[in-house]
Design a protein around this motif. Structure first.
Motif, PDB file in Angstrom:
ATOM      1  N   ALA A 235       4.335  -6.494  -4.829  1.00 32.56           N
ATOM      2  CA  ALA A 235       4.640  -7.328  -3.650  1.00 32.56           C
ATOM      3  C   ALA A 235       5.452  -8.563  -4.036  1.00 32.56           C
ATOM      4  O   ALA A 235       5.865  -9.331  -3.167  1.00 32.56           O
ATOM      5  CB  ALA A 235       3.344  -7.749  -2.962  1.00 32.56           C
ATOM      6  N   LEU A 236       5.650  -8.752  -5.339  1.00 31.49           N
ATOM      7  CA  LEU A 236       6.344  -9.966  -5.799  1.00 31.49           C
ATOM      8  C   LEU A 236       7.854  -9.820  -5.824  1.00 31.49           C
ATOM      9  O   LEU A 236       8.571 -10.758  -6.164  1.00 31.49           O
ATOM     10  CB  LEU A 236       5.821 -10.372  -7.186  1.00 31.49           C
ATOM     11  CG  LEU A 236       4.361 -10.844  -7.185  1.00 31.49           C
ATOM     12  CD1 LEU A 236       3.845 -11.013  -8.603  1.00 31.49           C
ATOM     13  CD2 LEU A 236       4.209 -12.138  -6.391  1.00 31.49           C
ATOM     14  N   LYS A 237       8.337  -8.628  -5.512  1.00 33.01           N
ATOM     15  CA  LYS A 237       9.796  -8.398  -5.413  1.00 33.01           C
ATOM     16  C   LYS A 237      10.032  -7.797  -4.030  1.00 33.01           C
ATOM     17  O   LYS A 237       9.376  -6.806  -3.659  1.00 33.01           O
ATOM     18  CB  LYS A 237      10.258  -7.384  -6.472  1.00 33.01           C
ATOM     19  CG  LYS A 237      10.186  -7.921  -7.901  1.00 33.01           C
ATOM     20  CD  LYS A 237      11.591  -8.321  -8.368  1.00 33.01           C
ATOM     21  CE  LYS A 237      11.713  -8.937  -9.724  1.00 33.01           C
ATOM     22  NZ  LYS A 237      10.664  -9.713 -10.275  1.00 33.01           N
ATOM     23  N   ALA A 238      10.983  -8.378  -3.292  1.00 33.14           N
ATOM     24  CA  ALA A 238      11.208  -7.916  -1.912  1.00 33.14           C
ATOM     25  C   ALA A 238      11.547  -6.426  -1.874  1.00 33.14           C
ATOM     26  O   ALA A 238      11.030  -5.686  -1.035  1.00 33.14           O
ATOM     27  CB  ALA A 238      12.308  -8.737  -1.263  1.00 33.14           C
ATOM     28  N   ASP A 239      12.389  -5.968  -2.810  1.00 24.47           N
ATOM     29  CA  ASP A 239      12.818  -4.568  -2.778  1.00 24.47           C
ATOM     30  C   ASP A 239      11.651  -3.603  -2.935  1.00 24.47           C
ATOM     31  O   ASP A 239      11.540  -2.619  -2.215  1.00 24.47           O
ATOM     32  CB  ASP A 239      13.804  -4.280  -3.926  1.00 24.47           C
ATOM     33  CG  ASP A 239      15.172  -4.817  -3.604  1.00 24.47           C
ATOM     34  OD1 ASP A 239      15.327  -5.360  -2.487  1.00 24.47           O
ATOM     35  OD2 ASP A 239      16.071  -4.722  -4.469  1.00 24.47           O
ATOM     36  N   SER A 240      10.780  -3.904  -3.922  1.00 21.64           N
ATOM     37  CA  SER A 240       9.681  -2.959  -4.147  1.00 21.64           C
ATOM     38  C   SER A 240       8.662  -3.051  -3.011  1.00 21.64           C
ATOM     39  O   SER A 240       8.156  -2.029  -2.539  1.00 21.64           O
ATOM     40  CB  SER A 240       9.036  -3.136  -5.520  1.00 21.64           C
ATOM     41  OG  SER A 240       8.575  -4.443  -5.697  1.00 21.64           O
ATOM     42  N   PHE A 241       8.386  -4.276  -2.527  1.00 21.71           N
ATOM     43  CA  PHE A 241       7.420  -4.386  -1.427  1.00 21.71           C
ATOM     44  C   PHE A 241       7.954  -3.667  -0.186  1.00 21.71           C
ATOM     45  O   PHE A 241       7.241  -2.880   0.444  1.00 21.71           O
ATOM     46  CB  PHE A 241       7.125  -5.856  -1.129  1.00 21.71           C
ATOM     47  CG  PHE A 241       6.092  -6.038  -0.050  1.00 21.71           C
ATOM     48  CD1 PHE A 241       4.788  -5.596  -0.228  1.00 21.71           C
ATOM     49  CD2 PHE A 241       6.430  -6.634   1.166  1.00 21.71           C
ATOM     50  CE1 PHE A 241       3.830  -5.743   0.781  1.00 21.71           C
ATOM     51  CE2 PHE A 241       5.476  -6.791   2.172  1.00 21.71           C
ATOM     52  CZ  PHE A 241       4.184  -6.346   1.980  1.00 21.71           C
ATOM     53  N   LEU A 242       9.230  -3.923   0.136  1.00 24.99           N
ATOM     54  CA  LEU A 242       9.792  -3.287   1.334  1.00 24.99           C
ATOM     55  C   LEU A 242       9.883  -1.767   1.167  1.00 24.99           C
ATOM     56  O   LEU A 242       9.751  -1.022   2.133  1.00 24.99           O
ATOM     57  CB  LEU A 242      11.166  -3.884   1.657  1.00 24.99           C
ATOM     58  CG  LEU A 242      11.106  -5.315   2.224  1.00 24.99           C
ATOM     59  CD1 LEU A 242      12.501  -5.933   2.280  1.00 24.99           C
ATOM     60  CD2 LEU A 242      10.443  -5.345   3.608  1.00 24.99           C
ATOM     61  N   GLY A 243      10.074  -1.315  -0.071  1.00 20.03           N
ATOM     62  CA  GLY A 243      10.077   0.135  -0.327  1.00 20.03           C
ATOM     63  C   GLY A 243       8.728   0.743   0.038  1.00 20.03           C
ATOM     64  O   GLY A 243       8.651   1.840   0.606  1.00 20.03           O
ATOM     65  N   ILE A 244       7.662   0.021  -0.265  1.00 22.19           N
ATOM     66  CA  ILE A 244       6.316   0.514   0.073  1.00 22.19           C
ATOM     67  C   ILE A 244       6.098   0.440   1.587  1.00 22.19           C
ATOM     68  O   ILE A 244       5.584   1.377   2.199  1.00 22.19           O
ATOM     69  CB  ILE A 244       5.240  -0.305  -0.679  1.00 22.19           C
ATOM     70  CG1 ILE A 244       5.419  -0.146  -2.197  1.00 22.19           C
ATOM     71  CG2 ILE A 244       3.845   0.133  -0.259  1.00 22.19           C
ATOM     72  CD1 ILE A 244       4.540  -1.052  -3.040  1.00 22.19           C
ATOM     73  N   VAL A 245       6.518  -0.680   2.172  1.00 23.12           N
ATOM     74  CA  VAL A 245       6.341  -0.827   3.639  1.00 23.12           C
ATOM     75  C   VAL A 245       7.083   0.322   4.348  1.00 23.12           C
ATOM     76  O   VAL A 245       6.530   0.959   5.256  1.00 23.12           O
ATOM     77  CB  VAL A 245       6.850  -2.199   4.135  1.00 23.12           C
ATOM     78  CG1 VAL A 245       6.728  -2.303   5.647  1.00 23.12           C
ATOM     79  CG2 VAL A 245       6.092  -3.341   3.465  1.00 23.12           C
ATOM     80  N   ARG A 246       8.290   0.591   3.911  1.00 28.19           N
ATOM     81  CA  ARG A 246       9.084   1.658   4.547  1.00 28.19           C
ATOM     82  C   ARG A 246       8.394   3.024   4.396  1.00 28.19           C
ATOM     83  O   ARG A 246       8.444   3.854   5.289  1.00 28.19           O
ATOM     84  CB  ARG A 246      10.492   1.721   3.968  1.00 28.19           C
ATOM     85  CG  ARG A 246      11.436   0.689   4.597  1.00 28.19           C
ATOM     86  CD  ARG A 246      12.894   0.976   4.232  1.00 28.19           C
ATOM     87  NE  ARG A 246      13.152   0.772   2.811  1.00 28.19           N
ATOM     88  CZ  ARG A 246      13.527  -0.396   2.267  1.00 28.19           C
ATOM     89  NH1 ARG A 246      13.714  -1.454   3.038  1.00 28.19           N
ATOM     90  NH2 ARG A 246      13.723  -0.501   0.984  1.00 28.19           N
ATOM     91  N   ALA A 247       7.711   3.209   3.268  1.00 30.53           N
ATOM     92  CA  ALA A 247       7.017   4.486   3.053  1.00 30.53           C
ATOM     93  C   ALA A 247       5.883   4.672   4.065  1.00 30.53           C
ATOM     94  O   ALA A 247       5.410   5.777   4.288  1.00 30.53           O
ATOM     95  CB  ALA A 247       6.468   4.550   1.622  1.00 30.53           C
ATOM     96  N   GLY A 248       5.442   3.569   4.674  1.00 32.74           N
ATOM     97  CA  GLY A 248       4.360   3.654   5.669  1.00 32.74           C
ATOM     98  C   GLY A 248       4.869   3.779   7.091  1.00 32.74           C
ATOM     99  O   GLY A 248       4.087   3.952   8.026  1.00 32.74           O
ATOM    100  N   ALA A 249       6.190   3.686   7.278  1.00 34.90           N
ATOM    101  CA  ALA A 249       6.746   3.775   8.643  1.00 34.90           C
ATOM    102  C   ALA A 249       6.716   5.223   9.124  1.00 34.90           C
ATOM    103  O   ALA A 249       6.886   6.139   8.331  1.00 34.90           O
ATOM    104  CB  ALA A 249       8.170   3.243   8.641  1.00 34.90           C
ATOM    105  N   PRO A 250       6.490   5.417  10.420  1.00 35.44           N
ATOM    106  CA  PRO A 250       6.450   6.787  10.925  1.00 35.44           C
ATOM    107  C   PRO A 250       7.810   7.476  10.743  1.00 35.44           C
ATOM    108  O   PRO A 250       8.845   6.826  10.889  1.00 35.44           O
ATOM    109  CB  PRO A 250       6.130   6.615  12.418  1.00 35.44           C
ATOM    110  CG  PRO A 250       6.099   5.158  12.694  1.00 35.44           C
ATOM    111  CD  PRO A 250       6.323   4.394  11.429  1.00 35.44           C
ATOM    112  N   SER A 251       7.779   8.777  10.394  1.00 39.70           N
ATOM    113  CA  SER A 251       9.065   9.445  10.139  1.00 39.70           C
ATOM    114  C   SER A 251       9.621  10.031  11.443  1.00 39.70           C
ATOM    115  O   SER A 251       8.940  10.190  12.409  1.00 39.70           O
ATOM    116  CB  SER A 251       8.898  10.535   9.090  1.00 39.70           C
ATOM    117  OG  SER A 251       7.713  11.237   9.327  1.00 39.70           O
TER     118      SER A 251
END
Ligand code: PEP
Length: 251
Positions: A235-251
């Motif tokens: 969560a300390l890097k925007a890219d990696s945190f947002l990569g995880i958040v995006r993985a939780g978005a509905p497809s």
């Protein structure tokens, strides 16, 4: 029931003020729709980070709190103070507070009740140590830590989130497998159904935490009982945190 995934970043005792604000702005700018994202910076940066995410969908969170309203509690922070800064969710029972800072279960329980009573979202962390897993005590430990919550008090499932965080997976790079996470989450949901009722259990979100990264997040969050993540290091890097958040978005 379709539960909206909730991915929260726990920044722990990291970042400078400038780094915190930059990270918060990047998360706010990149947070996708359809999934809830939250960030819990150190207390002293909550105000600045709150301003950085104001007007975005990102929820502001706190890593800890004290249960009393005010008074002679040197060094402590009240829920009212956190609400003043726009905090929407608060963690209780994080493994570092339980096992490093040695916070007793009674104190964790008081904090959890206070957070819920004051109208905020509680993210209650539970999970077994490696020796407890090896001794087949995973379910027993989770049960005991869920018992810190009083079903008569916690009546709105939208304001209760359980974060299942096996201690052996936190900050170690050793993630639970998809199957291990699902097994524990399914048990937790069943136990919540037993203590509350089936519809409450169906609505409560259960996050997984423990070395979740962009490359393992999709598999974990595809499990039927994994409703998001509580993220430390990534969560300390925007890219990696947002990569995880995006993985939780509905497809
Ligand atoms: C955490 O501290 O809640 C956590 C899950 O940390 P990490 O992602 O670094 O394992």
């Amino acid at each position: 029931m379709a539960r909206r995934k909730f991915v929260a970043g726990n920044w722990k005792m990291n970042t400078t003020k400038a780094q915190a604000v930059d990270l918060a702005k990047a998360v706010a700018a990149g947070a996708p729709a359809g999934v809830e994202a939250g960030i819990a910076p150190p207390f002293v940066y909550l105000d600045a980070v709150g301003q950085a995410v104001a007007g975005s969908s990102v929820l502001l969170g706190a890593q800890d709190v004290y249960f009393e309203n005010d008074g002679a509690f040197t060094g402590e922070i009240s829920i009212g103070m956190l609400k003043d800064l726009g905090v929407r969710f608060i963690l209780t029972g994080h493994s570092e507070r339980r096992h490093v800072i040695k916070e007793p279960a009674e104190l964790v329980a008081k904090k959890a009740s206070a957070v819920y009573s004051k109208g905020l979202i509680l993210v209650h962390c539970i999970g077994e140590k490696l020796e407890e897993r090896d001794a087949n005590k995973t379910f027993e430990v989770c049960q005991k830590q869920i018992d810190e919550l009083d079903p008569a008090l916690f009546t709105d499932p939208a304001r209760l989130v359980i974060a299942y965080e096996p201690v052996w997976a936190i900050g170690t790079g050793r993630t639970a497998s998809d199957a291990q996470a699902q097994e524990a989450h399914a048990f937790i949901r069943q136990y919540i159904a037993k203590r509350w009722n089936a519809s409450f259990a169906d609505a409560v979100r259960i996050q997984y935490g423990g070395s979740m990264k962009p490359d393992n997040a999709a598999g974990l969050m595809a499990q039927p009982d994994v409703d998001g993540g509580l993220i430390g290091g990534a969560a300390l890097k925007a890219d990696s945190f947002l990569g995880i958040v995006r993985a939780g978005a509905p497809s």
